[in-house]
Design a protein around this motif. Sequence first.
Motif, short mmCIF file in Angstrom:
data_model
loop_
_atom_site.label_atom_id
_atom_site.label_comp_id
_atom_site.label_asym_id
_atom_site.label_seq_id
_atom_site.Cartn_x
_atom_site.Cartn_y
_atom_site.Cartn_z
N CYS A 125 -1.16 32.23 21.02
CA CYS A 125 -0.81 30.64 21.96
C CYS A 125 -1.48 30.88 22.96
CB CYS A 125 1.24 30.45 22.43
SG CYS A 125 2.17 30.76 20.77
N LEU A 126 -1.69 29.66 23.00
CA LEU A 126 -2.69 29.14 24.41
C LEU A 126 -2.43 28.43 25.20
CD1 LEU A 126 -5.28 29.85 22.09
CD2 LEU A 126 -6.40 30.91 23.79
N VAL A 127 -2.58 28.03 26.31
CA VAL A 127 -2.25 27.34 27.03
C VAL A 127 -3.27 26.43 27.88
CG1 VAL A 127 -1.37 26.05 28.87
CG2 VAL A 127 0.16 27.25 27.96
N GLY A 128 -4.03 26.02 26.87
CA GLY A 128 -6.00 24.93 27.30
C GLY A 128 -6.87 26.68 26.86
N GLU A 129 -7.35 27.13 28.01
CA GLU A 129 -8.31 28.35 27.35
C GLU A 129 -7.55 29.92 27.92
OE1 GLU A 129 -11.23 28.64 26.02
OE2 GLU A 129 -10.99 26.13 26.27
N THR A 130 -6.44 29.56 28.29
CA THR A 130 -5.08 30.99 28.81
C THR A 130 -4.86 30.98 27.45
OG1 THR A 130 -5.25 29.96 31.04
CG2 THR A 130 -3.67 31.95 30.31
N LEU A 131 -4.51 32.60 27.73
CA LEU A 131 -4.40 33.15 26.02
C LEU A 131 -2.17 33.38 27.24
CD1 LEU A 131 -3.77 34.07 23.33
CD2 LEU A 131 -4.74 35.87 24.38
N VAL A 132 -1.33 32.99 26.00
CA VAL A 132 0.21 33.44 27.10
C VAL A 132 0.56 34.10 25.72
CG1 VAL A 132 -0.38 31.19 28.20
CG2 VAL A 132 1.03 31.15 25.24
N LEU A 133 0.83 34.63 25.05
CA LEU A 133 1.10 35.28 23.87
C LEU A 133 0.26 36.12 23.32
CD1 LEU A 133 4.39 34.40 21.97
CD2 LEU A 133 2.15 35.05 20.84
N ARG A 134 0.14 36.96 22.74
CA ARG A 134 -0.23 37.49 21.58
C ARG A 134 0.09 38.67 20.42
NH1 ARG A 134 -4.73 40.22 25.15
NH2 ARG A 134 -3.26 42.43 25.35
N GLY A 135 -0.10 38.87 19.90
CA GLY A 135 0.93 39.50 18.06
C GLY A 135 0.15 39.83 17.11
N ASP A 136 1.07 40.17 16.25
CA ASP A 136 0.47 40.41 14.66
C ASP A 136 2.11 40.27 14.19
OD1 ASP A 136 1.57 42.34 14.22
OD2 ASP A 136 0.13 43.29 15.94
N ALA A 137 1.88 39.90 13.52
CA ALA A 137 3.52 39.52 12.17
C ALA A 137 3.05 40.25 10.64
CB ALA A 137 3.84 38.28 12.20
N LEU A 138 4.06 40.33 9.87
CA LEU A 138 3.56 40.64 8.38
C LEU A 138 4.98 40.11 7.72
CD1 LEU A 138 2.71 43.10 6.71
CD2 LEU A 138 4.99 44.07 7.55
N VAL A 139 4.65 39.15 6.63
CA VAL A 139 5.25 38.32 6.29
C VAL A 139 5.03 38.70 4.54
CG1 VAL A 139 5.21 36.25 7.99
CG2 VAL A 139 3.44 35.99 6.30
N MET A 140 6.10 37.71 4.33
CA MET A 140 5.98 38.32 2.05
C MET A 140 5.77 36.74 2.11
SD MET A 140 9.06 38.85 -0.24
CE MET A 140 9.32 40.67 0.73
N ALA A 141 4.35 36.33 1.57
CA ALA A 141 4.38 35.17 1.09
C ALA A 141 4.81 34.15 -0.29
CB ALA A 141 2.86 35.36 1.01
N PRO A 142 4.82 33.61 0.01
CA PRO A 142 4.88 32.41 -1.61
C PRO A 142 4.43 33.17 -3.08
CG PRO A 142 4.28 31.01 -0.55
CD PRO A 142 4.44 32.33 0.38
N SER A 143 4.56 33.28 -3.57
CA SER A 143 3.58 33.93 -5.16
C SER A 143 3.57 33.08 -6.14
CB SER A 143 3.69 34.81 -5.99
OG SER A 143 3.24 35.06 -6.31
#
Length: 146
Positions: A125-143
């Motif tokens: 997530c960014l506010v303007g050019e400022t990175l306010v949140l970073r991470g990674d996620a693992l999801v089960m995607a629809p097929s």
Amino acid sequence: MLDHTTISTIFIEDMKVGQMRALEKKITDRDIELFAEVSTDKNPVHLDDAYAGGTMFKGRIAHGMLTAALISAVVGEQLPGHGTVYLRQNMAFLAPVRPGDTVRAEVEVLEIDRKRNRVKLATRCLVGETLVLRGDALVMAPSRKA
């Protein structure tokens, strides 16, 4: 009622590494108040100008998890979209989000395991050019096979 014709579901069979989706939302006082009500997190740094002015933030800030919820919106509504099951989310909060800030939540495909219907996503997530949140996620995607 939600208009499902404006929502995109991307099936795992159609996903590619590097694919990205995003949304932007201006964070309002009402958003913060509603999130406090739903979450029951009524920390005055989010709700009380006088209190928050005396903190290291020098003013009110949005709940970190309110910002993180925008990542959930991208995952659940766009990439992969409806039918996605969240399995894991790691994140770091890097800067405050204040009432009136416009947050851009971005999700990018990092890895695809089609045999297990798993997708690893970069989240930020960014506010303007400022990175306010970073991470990674693992999801089960629809097929299409499901």
